[in-house]
Design a protein around this motif. Structure first.
Motif, PDB file in Angstrom:
ATOM      1  N   ILE A  24      45.453  38.502  42.135  1.00  0.00           N
ATOM      2  CA  ILE A  24      44.949  39.648  41.374  1.00  0.00           C
ATOM      3  C   ILE A  24      45.837  40.865  41.600  1.00  0.00           C
ATOM      4  O   ILE A  24      46.180  41.594  40.650  1.00  0.00           O
ATOM      5  N   GLY A 176      31.639  35.501  39.245  1.00  0.00           N
ATOM      6  CA  GLY A 176      32.448  34.547  38.499  1.00  0.00           C
ATOM      7  C   GLY A 176      31.724  33.712  37.477  1.00  0.00           C
ATOM      8  O   GLY A 176      32.361  33.087  36.620  1.00  0.00           O
ATOM      9  N   LEU A 198      33.395  37.650  35.387  1.00  0.00           N
ATOM     10  CA  LEU A 198      34.834  37.422  35.259  1.00  0.00           C
ATOM     11  C   LEU A 198      35.147  36.178  36.082  1.00  0.00           C
ATOM     12  O   LEU A 198      35.128  36.225  37.308  1.00  0.00           O
ATOM     13  N   PRO A 201      40.190  33.233  38.524  1.00  0.00           N
ATOM     14  CA  PRO A 201      41.379  32.786  37.801  1.00  0.00           C
ATOM     15  C   PRO A 201      42.071  31.626  38.505  1.00  0.00           C
ATOM     16  O   PRO A 201      42.057  31.539  39.736  1.00  0.00           O
ATOM     17  N   TRP A 385      41.841  30.599  31.902  1.00  0.00           N
ATOM     18  CA  TRP A 385      41.575  31.921  32.490  1.00  0.00           C
ATOM     19  C   TRP A 385      42.517  32.131  33.669  1.00  0.00           C
ATOM     20  O   TRP A 385      42.508  31.363  34.610  1.00  0.00           O
ATOM     21  N   TYR A 390      42.000  38.302  33.986  1.00  0.00           N
ATOM     22  CA  TYR A 390      41.053  38.971  34.883  1.00  0.00           C
ATOM     23  C   TYR A 390      41.352  40.467  34.960  1.00  0.00           C
ATOM     24  O   TYR A 390      40.457  41.310  34.786  1.00  0.00           O
TER      25      TYR A 390
END
Length: 409
Positions: A24, A176, A198, A201, A385, A390
């Protein structure tokens, strides 16, 4: 807005948390220039030079260090800090500024006129007067409080205090899955519109794996034939015990028994797992590999007959996503949220029933076409994803709240 971004730079030994946060953060740096917000990465005092030297840092990203912790700690505060570190809920340290005792995060936020904050992990602070996004990975202390890693030594109370304080007051709570949203809403009465889903990922390292050298890596790790793979730290909830019982069933009568490659750091349960392997007579087939490099991790995924993901905690997990991306079929426990997260790309089992795990392995063994179908479905799910998706969703949330934040100075 001026946005404070708390990044606590976890250790690689923390497992999935490290992979998730690094991914991230990397995507945030790559995409920050797309946003009109001004970001302040808030880090520990001794990390300021490292963060300031990051190559390619966009002009709207600044580094703001917390003040150095003030020694000495009192005995009581030393115990509290230790318990919080062990529980993974962060730490509180304080500094004096012109009389009143205020938290280091509150001081750095005030000094930089930060209007909103975002943290991608369980970062604890006392700056409640600044609106914030917080992230909830799981609430298993509420759902399965009997596991020692969420209950013993006061950990249940520490976790409950943390979530009660930070989740209820958050402007947005990130989770998530829709299952995660339901749990947050039910346990802490947070309105659904303040909870944003979200998905975790798929880690970016899985999309560009090394093309050669896997055979020699596996040989060096002790792999001698076909094997099942389970990367999981040695907590009780990772359910290694029932996986060992399943291994005995799988290998019963097999002329070429499966090995089981176990990767992960010990958190107090490895001796129990080793002892059980000896009792069941499968210790010669089980490889305790400890913490391995990312290159070895990748090789293990790519060479495995299947990932046997036996964890009992949800509502989402990273290893199945890694396996999907790296072409490893996934057999997974049916944890709450599993079907939502993994869709039709995995075989779901009752991980407390060893015969269920064994049946899934035999299903793939007897049906090579099914195994190939699972690999193909996994590739599709893995790319749905990413960390880029994200971070862009987080930027959208910041844009949304900016309309609210302009209402006061």
């Amino acid at each position: 807005m001026k946005v404070g971004f708390f990044f606590n730079d976890p250790s690689p030994h923390s497992g999935g948390v490290f992979t998730y946060q690094q991914d991230i953060f990397r995507s945030f740096l790559e995409l920050a220039a797309e946003s009109h917000h001004e970001f302040h990465v808030i880090c520990e005092h001794d990390k300021q030079e490292d963060f300031s030297a990051l190559p390619g840092r966009p002009p709207n990203v600044h580094i703001s260090a917390l003040a150095a912790p003030e020694p000495p700690l009192t005995p009581r505060r030393r115990v509290v800090r230790f318990l919080r570190r062990v529980s993974g809920t962060g730490k509180r340290t304080f500094t004096k500024e012109k009389g009143p005792l205020i938290s280091r995060p509150a001081a750095v936020l005030a000094g930089n006129q930060i209007e909103f904050t975002w943290s991608i992990g369980h970062y604890e602070h006392e700056a409640f007067d600044v609106p914030y996004i917080t992230t909830v990975f799981d609430l298993q202390h509420r759902l399965q409080p009997w596991f020692p890693e969420v209950s013993q030594g006061g950990l249940w109370d520490i976790r409950e205090e943390f979530f009660s304080r930070y989740v209820r007051r958050a402007a947005y709570v990130i989770t998530g899955t829709e299952e995660g949203r339901r749990e947050i809403k039910n346990f802490y009465r947070v309105p659904a519109k303040r909870i944003r889903v979200l998905p975790l990922p798929t880690p970016s390292f899985c999309f560009d794996p090394p093309e050669t050298g896997n055979a020699s890596r596996l040989q060096a790790l002790g792999i001698t034939g076909r094997y099942l793979y389970y990367p999981a730290q040695f907590w009780a909830h990772k359910n290694h015990a029932n996986l060992l019982h399943a291994l005995r069933l799988i290998n019963d009568g097999e002329t070429e028994p499966f090995q089981l490659a176990l990767v992960g750091s010990d958190h107090g349960n490895i001796d129990h797992v080793r002892s059980l392997a000896r009792t069941l007579g499968v210790d010669q087939q089980v490889l305790f590999l400890g913490f391995v490099t990312r290159e070895d991790l990748t090789a293990l995924y790519q060479g495995a007959f299947a990932l046997t993901y036996a964890s009992l905690f949800g509502p989402d997990n990273l290893p199945p996503l890694e396996a999907f991306a790296l072409g490893c079929p996934v057999i997974t426990s049916n944890y709450d949220g599993a079907h939502e997260q993994l869709e039709d790309a995995a075989l779901f089992v009752d991980a407390l029933a060893p015969e269920s795990i064994a049946a899934a392995v035999r299903q793939l063994l007897q049906n090579p076409d099914l195994r190939q179908q699972m690999i193909e479905k996994g590739h599709i799910r893995a790319r749905k994803w990413t960390a880029t998706d994200y971070v862009r969703e987080i930027f959208s949330i910041l844009d949304e709240f900016e309309m609210v934040r302009r209402c006061w100075q």
